[in-house]
Design a protein around this motif. Structure first.
Motif, PDB file in Angstrom:
ATOM      1  N   LEU A 207      35.389  33.667  56.561  1.00  0.00           N
ATOM      2  CA  LEU A 207      35.744  32.356  56.019  1.00  0.00           C
ATOM      3  C   LEU A 207      37.010  32.461  55.168  1.00  0.00           C
ATOM      4  N   PRO A 208      38.158  32.152  55.765  1.00  0.00           N
ATOM      5  CA  PRO A 208      39.398  32.233  54.991  1.00  0.00           C
ATOM      6  C   PRO A 208      39.377  31.358  53.741  1.00  0.00           C
ATOM      7  N   SER A 209      38.707  30.219  53.807  1.00  0.00           N
ATOM      8  CA  SER A 209      38.673  29.332  52.637  1.00  0.00           C
ATOM      9  C   SER A 209      38.008  30.009  51.444  1.00  0.00           C
ATOM     10  N   VAL A 210      36.999  30.831  51.697  1.00  0.00           N
ATOM     11  CA  VAL A 210      36.327  31.553  50.613  1.00  0.00           C
ATOM     12  C   VAL A 210      37.286  32.579  50.009  1.00  0.00           C
ATOM     13  N   ALA A 211      37.990  33.308  50.853  1.00  0.00           N
ATOM     14  CA  ALA A 211      38.938  34.308  50.358  1.00  0.00           C
ATOM     15  C   ALA A 211      40.054  33.648  49.553  1.00  0.00           C
ATOM     16  N   ILE A 212      40.557  32.529  50.046  1.00  0.00           N
ATOM     17  CA  ILE A 212      41.632  31.813  49.348  1.00  0.00           C
ATOM     18  C   ILE A 212      41.137  31.312  47.986  1.00  0.00           C
ATOM     19  N   CYS A 213      39.944  30.739  47.964  1.00  0.00           N
ATOM     20  CA  CYS A 213      39.404  30.219  46.698  1.00  0.00           C
ATOM     21  C   CYS A 213      39.138  31.336  45.693  1.00  0.00           C
ATOM     22  N   PHE A 214      38.604  32.468  46.160  1.00  0.00           N
ATOM     23  CA  PHE A 214      38.398  33.595  45.239  1.00  0.00           C
ATOM     24  C   PHE A 214      39.716  34.062  44.638  1.00  0.00           C
ATOM     25  N   ALA A 215      40.745  34.194  45.482  1.00  0.00           N
ATOM     26  CA  ALA A 215      42.044  34.663  44.996  1.00  0.00           C
ATOM     27  C   ALA A 215      42.665  33.655  44.029  1.00  0.00           C
ATOM     28  N   MET A 216      42.567  32.374  44.356  1.00  0.00           N
ATOM     29  CA  MET A 216      43.145  31.359  43.475  1.00  0.00           C
ATOM     30  C   MET A 216      42.391  31.271  42.158  1.00  0.00           C
ATOM     31  N   ARG A 217      41.080  31.395  42.211  1.00  0.00           N
ATOM     32  CA  ARG A 217      40.283  31.378  40.974  1.00  0.00           C
ATOM     33  C   ARG A 217      40.684  32.557  40.085  1.00  0.00           C
ATOM     34  N   THR A 218      40.829  33.722  40.702  1.00  0.00           N
ATOM     35  CA  THR A 218      41.258  34.900  39.950  1.00  0.00           C
ATOM     36  C   THR A 218      42.637  34.671  39.338  1.00  0.00           C
ATOM     37  N   PHE A 219      43.540  34.119  40.123  1.00  0.00           N
ATOM     38  CA  PHE A 219      44.897  33.871  39.641  1.00  0.00           C
ATOM     39  C   PHE A 219      44.893  32.929  38.444  1.00  0.00           C
ATOM     40  N   PHE A 220      44.207  31.790  38.572  1.00  0.00           N
ATOM     41  CA  PHE A 220      44.226  30.805  37.493  1.00  0.00           C
ATOM     42  C   PHE A 220      43.486  31.281  36.247  1.00  0.00           C
ATOM     43  N   THR A 221      42.452  32.075  36.436  1.00  0.00           N
ATOM     44  CA  THR A 221      41.750  32.606  35.271  1.00  0.00           C
ATOM     45  C   THR A 221      42.604  33.652  34.567  1.00  0.00           C
ATOM     46  N   ALA A 222      43.263  34.500  35.337  1.00  0.00           N
ATOM     47  CA  ALA A 222      44.063  35.576  34.742  1.00  0.00           C
ATOM     48  C   ALA A 222      45.397  35.084  34.192  1.00  0.00           C
ATOM     49  N   ILE A 223      45.958  34.034  34.784  1.00  0.00           N
ATOM     50  CA  ILE A 223      47.275  33.569  34.345  1.00  0.00           C
ATOM     51  C   ILE A 223      47.224  33.020  32.920  1.00  0.00           C
ATOM     52  N   ARG A 224      46.040  32.613  32.486  1.00  0.00           N
ATOM     53  CA  ARG A 224      45.945  32.085  31.130  1.00  0.00           C
ATOM     54  C   ARG A 224      45.629  33.147  30.085  1.00  0.00           C
ATOM     55  N   THR A 225      45.421  34.377  30.505  1.00  0.00           N
ATOM     56  CA  THR A 225      45.077  35.448  29.563  1.00  0.00           C
ATOM     57  C   THR A 225      46.100  35.600  28.435  1.00  0.00           C
ATOM     58  N   PRO A 226      47.400  35.609  28.714  1.00  0.00           N
ATOM     59  CA  PRO A 226      48.351  35.702  27.592  1.00  0.00           C
ATOM     60  C   PRO A 226      48.234  34.524  26.620  1.00  0.00           C
ATOM     61  N   SER A 227      48.014  33.327  27.153  1.00  0.00           N
ATOM     62  CA  SER A 227      47.864  32.154  26.285  1.00  0.00           C
ATOM     63  C   SER A 227      46.615  32.263  25.424  1.00  0.00           C
ATOM     64  N   VAL A 228      45.511  32.671  26.037  1.00  0.00           N
ATOM     65  CA  VAL A 228      44.254  32.825  25.294  1.00  0.00           C
ATOM     66  C   VAL A 228      44.410  33.893  24.215  1.00  0.00           C
ATOM     67  N   THR A 229      45.095  34.967  24.539  1.00  0.00           N
ATOM     68  CA  THR A 229      45.319  36.035  23.560  1.00  0.00           C
ATOM     69  C   THR A 229      46.117  35.523  22.364  1.00  0.00           C
ATOM     70  N   LEU A 230      47.181  34.759  22.628  1.00  0.00           N
ATOM     71  CA  LEU A 230      47.976  34.185  21.535  1.00  0.00           C
ATOM     72  C   LEU A 230      47.152  33.220  20.690  1.00  0.00           C
ATOM     73  N   ILE A 231      46.355  32.391  21.345  1.00  0.00           N
ATOM     74  CA  ILE A 231      45.518  31.422  20.627  1.00  0.00           C
ATOM     75  C   ILE A 231      44.520  32.147  19.728  1.00  0.00           C
ATOM     76  N   ASN A 232      43.872  33.159  20.265  1.00  0.00           N
ATOM     77  CA  ASN A 232      42.899  33.918  19.468  1.00  0.00           C
ATOM     78  C   ASN A 232      43.578  34.678  18.331  1.00  0.00           C
ATOM     79  N   ALA A 233      44.758  35.232  18.606  1.00  0.00           N
ATOM     80  CA  ALA A 233      45.473  35.977  17.569  1.00  0.00           C
ATOM     81  C   ALA A 233      45.906  35.070  16.416  1.00  0.00           C
ATOM     82  N   LYS A 234      46.204  33.824  16.724  1.00  0.00           N
ATOM     83  CA  LYS A 234      46.611  32.872  15.683  1.00  0.00           C
ATOM     84  C   LYS A 234      45.417  32.160  15.048  1.00  0.00           C
ATOM     85  N   GLY A 235      44.203  32.467  15.537  1.00  0.00           N
ATOM     86  CA  GLY A 235      43.005  31.848  14.971  1.00  0.00           C
ATOM     87  C   GLY A 235      42.840  30.390  15.342  1.00  0.00           C
TER      88      GLY A 235
END
Length: 195
Positions: free
Chosen positions: A34-62
Motif C-alpha cells: 500500500l503506497p498510501s501507507v508508506a507515504i503517510c508514514f513518511a509524511m507523518r515522520t517528516f512533519f513531526t520531526a520538522i518541528r523538533t527545533p521549534s519545540v526545543t526553542l519553545i521549551n528552552a525559553k519556558g
C-alpha cells in the motif's frame, strides 16, 4: 537538519514498498503493498520531526504553557479526523489524519517561534518547508517505481537510490540555500576537530 530529515524520509518512502514485497511472502489474499501507507508514514515522520527545533526553542525559553492548548487541539483533531477517515480509507485514513493534524500543528509551531523568538524568518521557513516537500514528491515519482525479488536486490537498490537521493538533494540545496550547507559543514568540521 532539514536536509538530513528529508533524505531519510524520502529514502524511507521510496524503499518501503519493495521492502514489504520482500518481507511478506503470503498468499492470504490481502494486499500488503500500500503506497498510501508508506507515504503517510513518511509524511507523518517528516512533519513531526520538522518541528523538533521549534519545540526545543519553545521549551528552552519556558514557553510550553502557551502552547499547551494547541497540543491538546492537535490530539483531538487527530482523533476526530482518524475516526472520520477510517470509514473511508481504512488504515490509510488513520495515518492521513495524523499527517494533517501534525502538519497543521508543525506550521503553528513554526509561526509561533518565528513571531516570538526569531523575527523576520517566517517566509524563508515556509519556503524551505514547501521546497523540501516538493523535492520529496519529485524524488518519489522518479525513484519509487522498481521491484525486487530478494534481500540482496533490495539492499543494492537501497544503497543506489539513497545515494541518488542524497546527492540530488544536497546539490539542489547547495544551489538554493548555501548558508544552510555552510552551517552544516561548519558543525561537521567542529565535531571532527574536537575528537
Amino acid at each position: 537538519y532539514r536536509l538530513i530529515l528529508s533524505i531519510c524520509c524520502i529514502s524511507a518512502v521510496v524503499l518501503a514498498i519493495p521492502f514489504v514485497s520482500v518481507y511478506i511472502h503470503t498468499n492470504d489474499g490481502i494486499n500488503y503493498l500500500l503506497p498510501s501507507v508508506a507515504i503517510c508514514f513518511a509524511m507523518r515522520t517528516f512533519f513531526t520531526a520538522i518541528r523538533t527545533p521549534s519545540v526545543t526553542l519553545i521549551n528552552a525559553k519556558g514557553l510550553f504553557k502557551e502552547n499547551k492548548r494547541a497540543n491538546i487541539y492537535e490530539a483531538i483533531a487527530n482523533i476526530i479526523l482518524a475516526l472520520a477517515f477510517v470509514q473511508i480509507w481504512g488504515i490509510s485514513g488513520v495515518l492521513l489524519a495524523g499527517v494533517l493534524s501534525s502538519a497543521v500543528r508543525s506550521i503553528f509551531y513554526i509561526i509561533f517561534v518565528e513571531r516570538r523568538l526569531e523575527k523576520n524568518r517566517i517566509k524563508k521557513s515556509f519556503f524551505m518547508l514547501i521546497f523540501y516537500i516538493s523535492l520529496g514528491i519529485i524524488s518519489y515519482l522518479l525513484l519509487s517505481n522498481f521491484t525486487v525479488d530478494n534481500w540482496w536486490q533490495w539492499f543494492i537498490q537501497a544503497i543506489c537510490r539513497t545515494t541518488v537521493i542524497s546527492i540530488s538533494l544536497f546539490l539542489v540545496v547547495c544551489c538554493t540555500n548555501l548558508s544552510e550547507v555552510k552551517y552544516g559543514f561548519g558543525k561537521i568540521k567542529n565535531f571532527l576537530t574536537k575528537n
